[in-house]
Every structure is written in structure tokens, then in C-alpha cells.
Design a protein around this motif. Structure first.
Motif, PDB file in Angstrom:
ATOM      1  N   ARG A  13       0.826  -1.210   0.000  1.00 55.75           N
ATOM      2  CA  ARG A  13       0.000   0.000   0.000  1.00 55.75           C
ATOM      3  C   ARG A  13       0.866   1.267   0.000  1.00 55.75           C
ATOM      4  N   GLU A  14       1.959   1.255   0.741  1.00 57.30           N
ATOM      5  CA  GLU A  14       2.873   2.408   0.752  1.00 57.30           C
ATOM      6  C   GLU A  14       3.470   2.640  -0.634  1.00 57.30           C
ATOM      7  N   ALA A  15       3.887   1.573  -1.296  1.00 51.85           N
ATOM      8  CA  ALA A  15       4.479   1.699  -2.635  1.00 51.85           C
ATOM      9  C   ALA A  15       3.442   2.192  -3.637  1.00 51.85           C
ATOM     10  N   ARG A  16       2.218   1.681  -3.535  1.00 51.48           N
ATOM     11  CA  ARG A  16       1.151   2.156  -4.422  1.00 51.48           C
ATOM     12  C   ARG A  16       0.924   3.655  -4.246  1.00 51.48           C
ATOM     13  N   ALA A  17       0.854   4.090  -2.993  1.00 55.20           N
ATOM     14  CA  ALA A  17       0.608   5.508  -2.717  1.00 55.20           C
ATOM     15  C   ALA A  17       1.758   6.373  -3.230  1.00 55.20           C
ATOM     16  N   ALA A  18       2.984   5.895  -3.082  1.00 60.92           N
ATOM     17  CA  ALA A  18       4.147   6.644  -3.578  1.00 60.92           C
ATOM     18  C   ALA A  18       4.068   6.795  -5.087  1.00 60.92           C
ATOM     19  N   LEU A  19       3.689   5.738  -5.773  1.00 62.80           N
ATOM     20  CA  LEU A  19       3.553   5.780  -7.225  1.00 62.80           C
ATOM     21  C   LEU A  19       2.514   6.819  -7.646  1.00 62.80           C
ATOM     22  N   VAL A  20       1.325   6.716  -7.097  1.00 62.62           N
ATOM     23  CA  VAL A  20       0.228   7.599  -7.492  1.00 62.62           C
ATOM     24  C   VAL A  20       0.542   9.053  -7.135  1.00 62.62           C
ATOM     25  N   SER A  21       1.233   9.277  -6.032  1.00 66.78           N
ATOM     26  CA  SER A  21       1.545  10.656  -5.629  1.00 66.78           C
ATOM     27  C   SER A  21       2.451  11.349  -6.640  1.00 66.78           C
ATOM     28  N   CYS A  22       3.182  10.591  -7.420  1.00 66.83           N
ATOM     29  CA  CYS A  22       4.071  11.201  -8.420  1.00 66.83           C
ATOM     30  C   CYS A  22       3.287  11.894  -9.535  1.00 66.83           C
ATOM     31  N   LEU A  23       2.003  11.594  -9.683  1.00 67.51           N
ATOM     32  CA  LEU A  23       1.179  12.244 -10.695  1.00 67.51           C
ATOM     33  C   LEU A  23       0.540  13.530 -10.194  1.00 67.51           C
ATOM     34  N   ASP A  24       0.572  13.755  -8.874  1.00 65.16           N
ATOM     35  CA  ASP A  24      -0.067  14.941  -8.284  1.00 65.16           C
ATOM     36  C   ASP A  24       0.555  16.213  -8.835  1.00 65.16           C
ATOM     37  N   GLY A  25      -0.293  17.097  -9.341  1.00 62.11           N
ATOM     38  CA  GLY A  25       0.163  18.395  -9.804  1.00 62.11           C
ATOM     39  C   GLY A  25       0.880  18.383 -11.140  1.00 62.11           C
ATOM     40  N   VAL A  26       0.875  17.262 -11.832  1.00 63.45           N
ATOM     41  CA  VAL A  26       1.556  17.148 -13.125  1.00 63.45           C
ATOM     42  C   VAL A  26       0.508  17.257 -14.229  1.00 63.45           C
ATOM     43  N   GLY A  27       0.786  18.058 -15.242  1.00 66.76           N
ATOM     44  CA  GLY A  27      -0.145  18.256 -16.349  1.00 66.76           C
ATOM     45  C   GLY A  27      -0.333  17.010 -17.195  1.00 66.76           C
ATOM     46  N   GLU A  28      -1.379  17.037 -17.988  1.00 65.51           N
ATOM     47  CA  GLU A  28      -1.761  15.890 -18.817  1.00 65.51           C
ATOM     48  C   GLU A  28      -0.643  15.477 -19.782  1.00 65.51           C
ATOM     49  N   TYR A  29      -0.005  16.430 -20.394  1.00 62.39           N
ATOM     50  CA  TYR A  29       1.102  16.114 -21.311  1.00 62.39           C
ATOM     51  C   TYR A  29       2.238  15.422 -20.570  1.00 62.39           C
ATOM     52  N   ASP A  30       2.619  15.976 -19.429  1.00 63.25           N
ATOM     53  CA  ASP A  30       3.778  15.444 -18.713  1.00 63.25           C
ATOM     54  C   ASP A  30       3.540  14.063 -18.104  1.00 63.25           C
ATOM     55  N   VAL A  31       2.310  13.714 -17.755  1.00 66.26           N
ATOM     56  CA  VAL A  31       2.090  12.361 -17.226  1.00 66.26           C
ATOM     57  C   VAL A  31       2.151  11.308 -18.330  1.00 66.26           C
ATOM     58  N   ARG A  32       2.055  11.745 -19.582  1.00 70.17           N
ATOM     59  CA  ARG A  32       2.005  10.828 -20.719  1.00 70.17           C
ATOM     60  C   ARG A  32       3.301  10.748 -21.513  1.00 70.17           C
ATOM     61  N   ARG A  33       4.110  11.797 -21.487  1.00 71.62           N
ATOM     62  CA  ARG A  33       5.255  11.839 -22.393  1.00 71.62           C
ATOM     63  C   ARG A  33       6.372  10.906 -21.937  1.00 71.62           C
ATOM     64  N   PRO A  34       7.061  10.313 -22.904  1.00 71.34           N
ATOM     65  CA  PRO A  34       8.170   9.426 -22.553  1.00 71.34           C
ATOM     66  C   PRO A  34       9.312  10.225 -21.923  1.00 71.34           C
ATOM     67  N   MET A  35       9.790   9.728 -20.791  1.00 68.67           N
ATOM     68  CA  MET A  35      10.859  10.414 -20.068  1.00 68.67           C
ATOM     69  C   MET A  35      12.207   9.716 -20.212  1.00 68.67           C
ATOM     70  N   THR A  36      12.221   8.560 -20.832  1.00 63.43           N
ATOM     71  CA  THR A  36      13.452   7.804 -21.036  1.00 63.43           C
ATOM     72  C   THR A  36      13.458   7.289 -22.477  1.00 63.43           C
ATOM     73  N   PRO A  37      14.610   6.869 -22.970  1.00 68.04           N
ATOM     74  CA  PRO A  37      14.653   6.310 -24.323  1.00 68.04           C
ATOM     75  C   PRO A  37      13.742   5.089 -24.514  1.00 68.04           C
ATOM     76  N   SER A  38      13.427   4.382 -23.426  1.00 72.26           N
ATOM     77  CA  SER A  38      12.535   3.221 -23.535  1.00 72.26           C
ATOM     78  C   SER A  38      11.060   3.608 -23.442  1.00 72.26           C
ATOM     79  N   GLY A  39      10.766   4.895 -23.271  1.00 72.93           N
ATOM     80  CA  GLY A  39       9.384   5.359 -23.260  1.00 72.93           C
ATOM     81  C   GLY A  39       8.737   5.417 -21.895  1.00 72.93           C
TER      82      GLY A  39
END
Length: 192
Positions: A13-39
Motif C-alpha cells: 500500500r505504501e508503494a502504491r501511494a508513492a507511485l500515485v503521488s508522483c502524478l499529483d500536480g503534473v499536467g496531462e502532457y507530462d504524465v504521458r510523455r516518454p521520459m526515457t529512451p525506452s518510453g
């Protein structure tokens, strides 16, 4: 030793919450765009974990997951379709799928003993048989692994660092990073 199953579920549950919290306050484009060469991208990490929750804490234990995932039903999961969100898949939709998958996973863990038999359909036949306990450990590892990816993606997007207790202020982090860079520079190849 305490309640091992409860401890593992708390860590999941802690790991799940940490994952989801990374999307807080991030715009629609930024949650979708590839951030690494592997996408690798934020929303794709959540979508991937929906699939993982379904198979390891659902199908593998004979417990039908709460949703039919189109990328599983059509087989496109094997081409990476669970690692990114299509333009038609909203953030709210993916997060709702994840919330339902996690609730279902929690119910599975609470209903069964750690030694409950499981069978992972996509594993090689000779290694397919396992237990809830093994799969729960795997879920903690898998979710924590991807939560770490999400934290790095978030830092690349806007510099946001999830720190527990804020060990350093912005200036402190800059000085710390400069010391790391100076140590690395001693090994910079000539002309590099």
C-alpha cells in the motif's frame, strides 16, 4: 515476528501511494510523455501496474479481476500496450482502474493464507505453480520498483523530489549534486 501478511500488505500500500503521488500536480502532457529512451512515463507505469495487480493478485489465484482490460483482451499487452496511455484513455480512467485493481488485490490478500496455491498463466509451465506469499512479495517488489521509476520521471519533469523529512533545502541539494559531479569528473574520459 508479527503479522507477515499484514506487513507485506502495508508495504504494498505504501508503494502504491508513492507511485500515485508522483502524478499529483503534473499536467496531462507530462504524465504521458516518454521520459526515457525506452518510453517510461508516469501514466504508463500506473497502467502497467493495473495489469500486474490483475494477474498476480487476481487471475493467478482464481479470483476474477474487477475489470476486463482491453490491452489484455486483445493481446496488445505483449507489444507494450500496458506501458503507455492512448489518447482515448484518460488519467482519471487509468487511476480508477488502478484503484479498483488495488482494492481487489487487497481483498485477495485478506481472504487467503500466504501459502494459498497460485498459478501464473504466462510463466513457463514448469515454474507456473506458486503461492500467494510469493506473489505478494513480488507485488511489493514490482510496485516499489515502478514507484522508483515514477519518482525519477517526476524529478525529470519538474525537479520535484519526494523526500521524507526534506534532508536538504534547494541550495543543499545543489551543493550535494555538485560534489557528486566533481567526483565523477575525475573519471571523465579525455575530450569528454
Amino acid at each position: 515476528m508479527g503479522d507477515l501478511k499484514g506487513t507485506l500488505l502495508d508495504k504494498l500500500r505504501e508503494a502504491r501511494a508513492a507511485l500515485v503521488s508522483c502524478l499529483d500536480g503534473v499536467g496531462e502532457y507530462d504524465v504521458r510523455r516518454p521520459m526515457t529512451p525506452s518510453g517510461t512515463n508516469l501514466l504508463g507505469l500506473v497502467k502497467h501496474l493495473v495489469s500486474i495487480e490483475h494477474v498476480y493478485l487476481g487471475d493467478s489465484l482464481g479470483r476474477t479481476p474487477p475489470d476486463v482490460l482491453p490491452w489484455v483482451a486483445d493481446g496488445s499487452i505483449w507489444q507494450g500496450a500496458d506501458m503507455w496511455a492512448t489518447a482515448d484513455e484518460s488519467r482519471d480512467h487509468i487511476l480508477a482502474l488502478y484503484e479498483r485493481a488495488c482494492a481487489h488485490g487487497d481483498e485477495t490478500v485478506e481472504a487467503l493464507d500466504l501459502d494459498a496455491p497460485a498459478s501464473v498463466p504466462h510463466w513457463p509451465e514448469d515454474r507456473r505453480a506458486t503461492t500467494l506469499g510469493f506473489l505478494l512479495v513480488r507485488m511489493v517488489e514490482e510496485t516499489g520498483h515502478h514507484a522508483g521509476h515514477a519518482e525519477i520521471c517526476r524529478e525529470l519533469i519538474d525537479g520535484h523530489m519526494r523526500t521524507d523529512g526534506d534532508l536538504l533545502d534547494d541550495n543543499g541539494w545543489s551543493e550535494y549534486t555538485a560534489r557528486i559531479q566533481a567526483a565523477a569528473d575525475r573519471f571523465r574520459p579525455p575530450g569528454g
